[in-house]
Design a protein around this motif. Structure first.
Motif, short mmCIF file in Angstrom:
data_model
loop_
_atom_site.label_atom_id
_atom_site.label_comp_id
_atom_site.label_asym_id
_atom_site.label_seq_id
_atom_site.Cartn_x
_atom_site.Cartn_y
_atom_site.Cartn_z
N GLU A 6 0.84 -1.21 0.00
CA GLU A 6 0.00 0.00 0.00
C GLU A 6 0.87 1.25 0.00
O GLU A 6 1.80 1.37 0.80
CB GLU A 6 -0.91 0.01 1.23
N GLY A 7 0.57 2.17 -0.90
CA GLY A 7 1.34 3.40 -1.02
C GLY A 7 2.37 3.36 -2.11
O GLY A 7 2.84 4.40 -2.58
N TYR A 8 2.76 2.15 -2.55
CA TYR A 8 3.83 2.01 -3.54
C TYR A 8 3.33 1.73 -4.95
O TYR A 8 4.13 1.57 -5.86
CB TYR A 8 4.78 0.89 -3.11
N LEU A 9 2.02 1.67 -5.16
CA LEU A 9 1.48 1.41 -6.49
C LEU A 9 1.22 2.75 -7.17
O LEU A 9 0.14 3.32 -7.07
CB LEU A 9 0.21 0.56 -6.40
N PHE A 10 2.21 3.26 -7.86
CA PHE A 10 2.19 4.63 -8.34
C PHE A 10 1.08 4.88 -9.35
O PHE A 10 0.94 4.15 -10.33
CB PHE A 10 3.53 5.00 -8.99
N PRO A 11 0.29 5.94 -9.15
CA PRO A 11 -0.79 6.28 -10.09
C PRO A 11 -0.22 6.80 -11.41
O PRO A 11 0.54 7.76 -11.44
CB PRO A 11 -1.55 7.39 -9.36
N SER A 12 -0.60 6.15 -12.49
CA SER A 12 -0.16 6.57 -13.82
C SER A 12 -0.95 5.76 -14.84
O SER A 12 -1.87 5.03 -14.49
CB SER A 12 1.35 6.32 -13.99
N THR A 13 -0.60 5.90 -16.10
CA THR A 13 -1.20 5.09 -17.16
C THR A 13 -0.20 4.04 -17.60
O THR A 13 0.95 4.37 -17.91
CB THR A 13 -1.61 5.96 -18.36
N TYR A 14 -0.63 2.80 -17.62
CA TYR A 14 0.25 1.69 -17.96
C TYR A 14 -0.31 0.90 -19.14
O TYR A 14 -1.53 0.84 -19.33
CB TYR A 14 0.41 0.76 -16.75
N GLU A 15 0.60 0.31 -19.89
CA GLU A 15 0.20 -0.57 -20.98
C GLU A 15 0.60 -2.00 -20.64
O GLU A 15 1.68 -2.48 -20.98
CB GLU A 15 0.83 -0.11 -22.30
#
Length: 389
Positions: free
Chosen positions: A203-212
């Motif tokens: 928890e806390g380490y799953l960085f918000p971004s767009t992934y393919e």
């Protein structure tokens, strides 16, 4: 030789009795020789300069701009479609190299100049595949990359503030990988690159971004990519290893409580003031409703009275002093930066007086805070749905 004969020159100068015409001719010839020598010297220097410039120009260009004149740009608009893939975490330099290699832009510098002119938009470029044209003007290519509508389908966007369980659900929906595989992968900290300071908690380490990601990408590899981006963001914010857990925990609280970027550093300061300043009636207590709701595993703006009084909830910051035992969400870059560099201020209270716009007011005294709370209550009474009531 007669003893009466005298040399007609003294130290190379004509004797006084030498005819004036001869002296004049000798001086004229001497000036001519000096003029010719000067002309020859100038010509040689010029030739040497031109030669040096011709020989060194490619070398200088290669050092400064990768082998080409980096100031050049295509006139645009370009022709022929080409797919360009931008990966999560790609820097502006990396993107520039990708575009140049694909023939989209003529030089790296042309793109970097366009990017540097609008750093706010540059930071919003999402990972994904974009269909561009070869021979585009750099500013046009940059504009397309900053427009989310230009991105082809297939990516999955993880927004800020989600819980790990919510992230797993979104990843699973986009890739077809079962949620159970993400849950299992998260139990192996080493496989996903989780630092020891996290104590096995992703928890806390799953960085918000767009992934393919797709179904061929193992769950562990997906989580590893997200963890790596969080660590990269912490490093960029100047957070040392020993402080990662504290900063991420504070950032997750800020992410849960703030809606506007301008409020994030202030809210971080309020939390720190509350747990670091003695003499308050509620000294040490963060009193974060978002933390209470996380511990109760129920998404709600306003925890129930039973949840607020639950001492068994380690995330109940109305009862347990200090920061919660770990992050309560996965924060984005703005919240991490705010936690790493909080604002300066004397505030001990804050409240979002408008849950929709995110307008937040701050108080130094309890009386100021109570006045702000009354403003929130009046709003919620008039707009109960906005407040989840």
């Amino acid at each position: 030789m007669s003893q009466n004969h005298l040399d007609t020159t003294i130290f190379g100068e004509p004797a006084p009795d030498e005819p004036r015409r001869r002296r004049h001719q000798r001086r004229k010839r001497s000036r001519g020789r000096r003029t010719i020598a000067l002309i020859v010297a100038v010509v040689l220097v010029g030739v040497a300069s031109v030669t040096a410039f011709t020989l060194l120009k490619p070398l200088v260009s290669s050092i400064v701009g990768g082998g080409s004149n980096e100031a050049e740009d295509f006139p645009g608009p370009g022709a022929g479609d080409v797919d360009v893939s931008i990966k999560a975490g790609d820097s502006g330099e990396t993107i520039a190299s990708t575009l140049k290699a694909a023939g989209v832009v003529k030089t790296r510098t042309a793109y970097l100049d366009a990017s540097a002119a609008d750093p706010e938009q540059s930071a919003k470029i999402q990972a994904g595949t974009y269909t561009l044209k070869k021979g585009m003007k750099a500013i046009d290519a940059f504009t397309m990359l900053t427009n989310p509508a230009s991105r082809k389908g297939g990516g999955v966007t993880i927004r800020e503030g989600l819980w790990a369980t919510e992230v797993y659900a979104l990843l699973s929906k986009a890739t077809g990988v079962p949620v159970a595989q993400y849950t299992q992968a998260a139990k192996n900290p080493e496989a996903i690159g989780l630092p020891a300071s996290a104590k096995g908690n992703v928890e806390g380490y799953l960085f918000p971004s767009t992934y393919e990601f797709d179904k061929s990408t193992p769950a562990a590899e997906q989580l590893k990519a997200m963890v790596a981006l969080t660590i990269k963001t912490l490093d960029a914010a100047g957070v040392v290893d020993a402080d990662r857990e504290k900063v991420l925990t504070l950032a997750s609280l800020v992410e849960a409580e703030a809606k506007l970027d301008e409020d994030r550093p202030k809210i971080a300061r309020v939390f720190l003031n509350r747990i670091e300043t003695e003499g308050l009636p509620s000294y040490g207590l963060l009193q974060s409703d978002a933390a209470v709701s996380y511990g109760a595993k129920r998404r709600s703006l306003f925890p129930s009275q039973a949840e607020l009084e639950d001492e068994s909830n380690p995330y109940n910051t109305r009862i347990h002093p200090g920061l919660p035992p770990g992050p309560i969400s996965n924060p984005g870059r703005a919240s991490i930066d705010a936690a790493a560099k909080p604002a300066d201020g004397p505030w001990f209270f804050f409240v979002a007086v408008n849950p929709i716009t995110g307008e937040t007011k701050y108080g130094v005294t309890l009386a100021e805070h109570n006045a702000n709370v009354r403003e929130l209550n009046a709003y919620c009474k008039a707009n109960p749905k906005d407040c989840g009531r």
